[in-house]
Scaffold this active site. Structure first.
Site, mmCIF file in Angstrom:
data_model
loop_
_atom_site.group_PDB
_atom_site.id
_atom_site.type_symbol
_atom_site.label_atom_id
_atom_site.label_comp_id
_atom_site.label_asym_id
_atom_site.label_seq_id
_atom_site.Cartn_x
_atom_site.Cartn_y
_atom_site.Cartn_z
ATOM 1 N N SER A 1 0.804 -1.225 0.000
ATOM 2 C CA SER A 1 0.000 0.000 0.000
ATOM 3 C C SER A 1 0.836 1.274 0.000
ATOM 4 O O SER A 1 1.641 1.473 -0.891
ATOM 5 C CB SER A 1 -0.959 -0.044 1.179
ATOM 6 O OG SER A 1 -1.866 1.003 1.082
ATOM 7 N N HIS A 2 0.714 2.079 1.054
ATOM 8 C CA HIS A 2 1.383 3.383 1.070
ATOM 9 C C HIS A 2 2.828 3.292 1.562
ATOM 10 O O HIS A 2 3.512 4.300 1.610
ATOM 11 C CB HIS A 2 0.598 4.331 1.973
ATOM 12 C CG HIS A 2 0.412 3.767 3.342
ATOM 13 N ND1 HIS A 2 -0.470 2.744 3.586
ATOM 14 C CD2 HIS A 2 1.030 4.030 4.503
ATOM 15 C CE1 HIS A 2 -0.394 2.421 4.863
ATOM 16 N NE2 HIS A 2 0.502 3.178 5.445
ATOM 17 N N ASP B 1 -2.987 6.256 -3.239
ATOM 18 C CA ASP B 1 -1.785 5.673 -2.644
ATOM 19 C C ASP B 1 -1.177 4.580 -3.514
ATOM 20 O O ASP B 1 -1.575 4.392 -4.662
ATOM 21 C CB ASP B 1 -2.105 5.134 -1.243
ATOM 22 C CG ASP B 1 -2.998 3.910 -1.287
ATOM 23 O OD1 ASP B 1 -3.771 3.783 -2.264
ATOM 24 O OD2 ASP B 1 -2.940 3.070 -0.371
ATOM 25 N N ASP C 1 -1.412 1.345 -3.798
ATOM 26 C CA ASP C 1 -2.259 0.324 -4.428
ATOM 27 C C ASP C 1 -3.628 0.851 -4.850
ATOM 28 O O ASP C 1 -4.509 0.071 -5.215
ATOM 29 C CB ASP C 1 -2.412 -0.885 -3.502
ATOM 30 C CG ASP C 1 -3.067 -0.536 -2.181
ATOM 31 O OD1 ASP C 1 -2.933 0.622 -1.735
ATOM 32 O OD2 ASP C 1 -3.716 -1.416 -1.593
ATOM 33 N N ASP D 1 -6.184 2.316 -3.252
ATOM 34 C CA ASP D 1 -7.432 2.235 -2.488
ATOM 35 C C ASP D 1 -7.685 3.460 -1.610
ATOM 36 O O ASP D 1 -8.788 3.630 -1.095
ATOM 37 C CB ASP D 1 -7.505 0.930 -1.667
ATOM 38 C CG ASP D 1 -6.323 0.732 -0.743
ATOM 39 O OD1 ASP D 1 -5.419 1.596 -0.729
ATOM 40 O OD2 ASP D 1 -6.306 -0.300 -0.034
ATOM 41 N N ARG D 2 -6.677 4.324 -1.440
ATOM 42 C CA ARG D 2 -6.898 5.520 -0.625
ATOM 43 C C ARG D 2 -7.170 6.739 -1.495
ATOM 44 O O ARG D 2 -6.820 6.755 -2.682
ATOM 45 C CB ARG D 2 -5.662 5.821 0.223
ATOM 46 C CG ARG D 2 -5.357 4.748 1.229
ATOM 47 C CD ARG D 2 -4.236 5.173 2.136
ATOM 48 N NE ARG D 2 -4.015 4.122 3.126
ATOM 49 C CZ ARG D 2 -3.473 4.300 4.309
ATOM 50 N NH1 ARG D 2 -3.065 5.501 4.661
ATOM 51 N NH2 ARG D 2 -3.335 3.301 5.147
ATOM 52 N N LYS E 1 -11.700 -0.492 -0.228
ATOM 53 C CA LYS E 1 -11.817 0.946 -0.360
ATOM 54 C C LYS E 1 -11.301 1.314 -1.741
ATOM 55 O O LYS E 1 -10.534 0.557 -2.332
ATOM 56 C CB LYS E 1 -11.091 1.668 0.760
ATOM 57 C CG LYS E 1 -9.619 1.355 0.943
ATOM 58 C CD LYS E 1 -9.127 2.037 2.215
ATOM 59 C CE LYS E 1 -7.627 1.895 2.400
ATOM 60 N NZ LYS E 1 -7.268 0.706 3.180
#
Ligand code: VG1
Ligand code: CO
Length: 544
Positions: free
Chosen positions: A113-114, A278, A280, A282-283, A377
């Protein structure tokens, strides 16, 4: 091709955290490390014969190698069909969409992710089930238990598949399909939002926007959807090429890490609308002209205006938020007379509620917003939702949020992160606090009197499963709240997260600076925990 049974021994610590297993690349690259985890996932699925698996990742360093390993192992374990994103790319929400659309039995998403990427940075792996959502706690626990006793994994010798060419190859009994990473997802977005109206908005000569893909996975998605399908001015998507190290940056969409975007939203000629996603995808962080929109407020505004958007025109079944997220959306739910659920941190807790039709929208304070269109998300989805609302209301984002506060009151919210704290120190701060919970009510700190204190525990309303110790909550007599918990996504030391919120409905006091509005509460929590004193930190590393 013959299936090979490879002997292995367990690695300690393969316990998935808030969102999958995240470790340094160097750890993942040890012989058998990734293989052990993947085989443990397959073992939990039991019989893999003929099953369908989606595989993709955020493009970070080691993504391609990991995919080749997983493809061989999946074929050796008997999967019938493997659906792989082109170039190894699938954003987290796109993977969820592909699992659902192709009725796969699950998917493996490679992402941290981030967290930063590169040879010395982070890698991650996560398993999603047939509903497209992150595996529930009972499944991740079973995978973890499997990693503790694993003694062999299955693979086979076969040439690497060509990840860059769309098409089909056969490995053993498995048909391996490399698909367009973007198409299914972009088509889904067209069914939810009014692309005509958004097209009209973005073609307005005075409406300039910027989307910062942060050299992470959303680049190709944003180019296709925003620039190609919606006609947003070319060049509006910045840092659009996914890079293995995210260009050396930190693909975390907040005011600290999305510097270039933030600069464009302020100054002499600020843009009308800005957003970032982000690693991946999702944010989301959404910005108006010179105006930051807190993710908790964003969720509340989307819920309040959902019926303006075609995909949600019939209204919402219910909403949910993670426990540390401010209660702004609760006020909207009360007004709409729909249920509002409070879940532990992490998207895996929303899945059951969505599958049971109890909620339509949900979100987290950590720049996560989503709906039942997938089971993750979804960063770009939130951006399109905002654009759709702005297009219908004909008002800038800032006015929409301010009017929302006038109507519902404002929940001032901030999160303070202390990163890379010594794990023993962080653990003792939390343990000491937990031991004092019963004594706190009635006591006053920096002028704030504690009304109630507990360690959040959640009982899933659908399957009755219980998740204990999800974060300490302190409620004060004036309605303010502080939550404190340890992060479950880091790869070194401990990250302590402190979440503060305070409700204000005096119309004259809605426009204050967030940190100033919450400073008393921040002093109170320091008095209670002595976190700064114990860790020797003067201030948090990141404030959102
Ligand atoms: C963080 C966030 C949480 C989010 C999780 C995964 O977890 O606080 O809200 O669901 O990251 O998001 P933690 O345990 O570090 O607080 V992502 O975009 O990193 O998959
Ligand atoms: Co993410």
């Amino acid at each position: 091709m013959t299936v090979v049974k490879v002997k292995t021994t367990p690695f300690a610590g393969q316990k998935p955290g808030t969102s999958g297993l995240r470790k340094k690349v160097t750890e993942f690259k040890q012989a058998g490390y990734l293989e052990n985890f993947v085989q443990s996932v397959f073992n939990v699925l039991d019989d893999c014969k003929g099953k369908v698996l989606v595989i993709g990742g955020d493009g970070r360093y080691y993504n391609r190698e990991a995919i080749q390993i997983i493809v061989r192992m999946a074929a050796a374990n008997g999967f019938g069909r493997l659906i792989v994103g082109q170039g190894g790319i699938l954003s987290t929400p796109a993977a969820s969409c592909v699992i659902r659309k192709h009725q796969a039995d699950g998917g493996i998403i490679l992402s941290a992710s981030h967290n930063p990427g590169g040879p010395d940075e982070d890698f991650g792996i996560k398993f999603n089930g047939a509903n497209g959502g992150p595996a529930t706690e009972s499944v991740t626990e079973a995978i973890y238990q499997g990693t503790r006793t694993i003694d062999h994994y299955l693979t086979l010798e076969s040439p690497a598949i060509d990840l860059d060419r769309i098409g089909t190859t056969q490995i053993e009994g498995a048909r391996v399909e490399v698909i367009d990473s973007v198409a299914d997802y972009a088509d889904l977005m067209e069914t939810l939002f009014d692309f005509e109206k958004i097209r009209a908005l973005v073609s307005n000569k005075r409406f300039h926007m910027c989307f910062d893909a942060m050299h992470a996975v959303t680049g190709p998605y944003a180019l296709e959807i925003l620039e190609k399908r919606l006609g947003v001015e070319p060049g509006s998507v910045i840092h659009a090429v996914p890079l293995e190290d995210f260009g050396g940056g930190h693909p975390d969409p907040n005011l600290v890490h999305a510097k270039e975007l933030v600069a464009k939203m302020n100054g002499d000629a600020p843009l009308a609308f800005g957003a970032a996603s982000d690693g991946d995808g999702d944010r989301n962080m959404v910005l108006g002209s010179g105006f930051y929109i807190n993710p908790c407020d964003s969720l509340a505004v989307l819920a309040a205006n959902a019926t303006l958007v075609p995909g949600y025109k019939d209204g919402l079944q219910g909403v949910a938020r993670s426990m540390p997220t401010s209660r702004a959306v609760d006020r909207v739910a009360a007004r709409l007379d729909i249920p509002c659920f409070e879940t532990p941190t992490g998207w895996k807790f929303f899945g059951n509620l969505m599958d049971a039709g109890k909620i339509t929208l949900c979100g987290e304070e950590s720049f996560g917003t989503g709906s039942d269109h997938v089971r993750e998300k979804d960063g770009l989805w939130a951006v399109l939702f905002w654009l759709n609302i702005i297009a219908v209301l004909g008002k800038p984002a800032r006015s929409i949020v301010r009017e929302h506060w006038q109507e519902y009151g404002r929940d001032y919210f901030t999160r303070h992160d202390y990163e890379n704290v010594d794990s023993a120190q962080a653990g003792s701060v939390i343990d000491t606090l937990k031991a004092s919970l019963a004594d706190l009510p009635g006591k006053t700190f920096a002028g704030f009197e504690v009304e109630a204190a507990d360690d959040f525990s959640y009982v899933d309303p659908v399957d009755g499963s219980e998740s204990k110790a999800q974060g300490v909550r302190l409620f004060f007599t004036n309605g303010s709240r502080v939550v404190i918990r340890l992060s479950g996504t880091g790869t070194s030391g401990a990250t302590v997260r402190i979440y503060c919120d305070r409700f204000e409905n005096d119309p004259g006091l809605l426009g204050s600076d967030t940190q100033r509005a919450l400073s008393g509460l921040i002093d109170a929590i320091e008095e209670i925990t002595k976190l700064r004193q114990i860790t020797g930190r003067q201030r948090p590393d990141v404030i959102t």
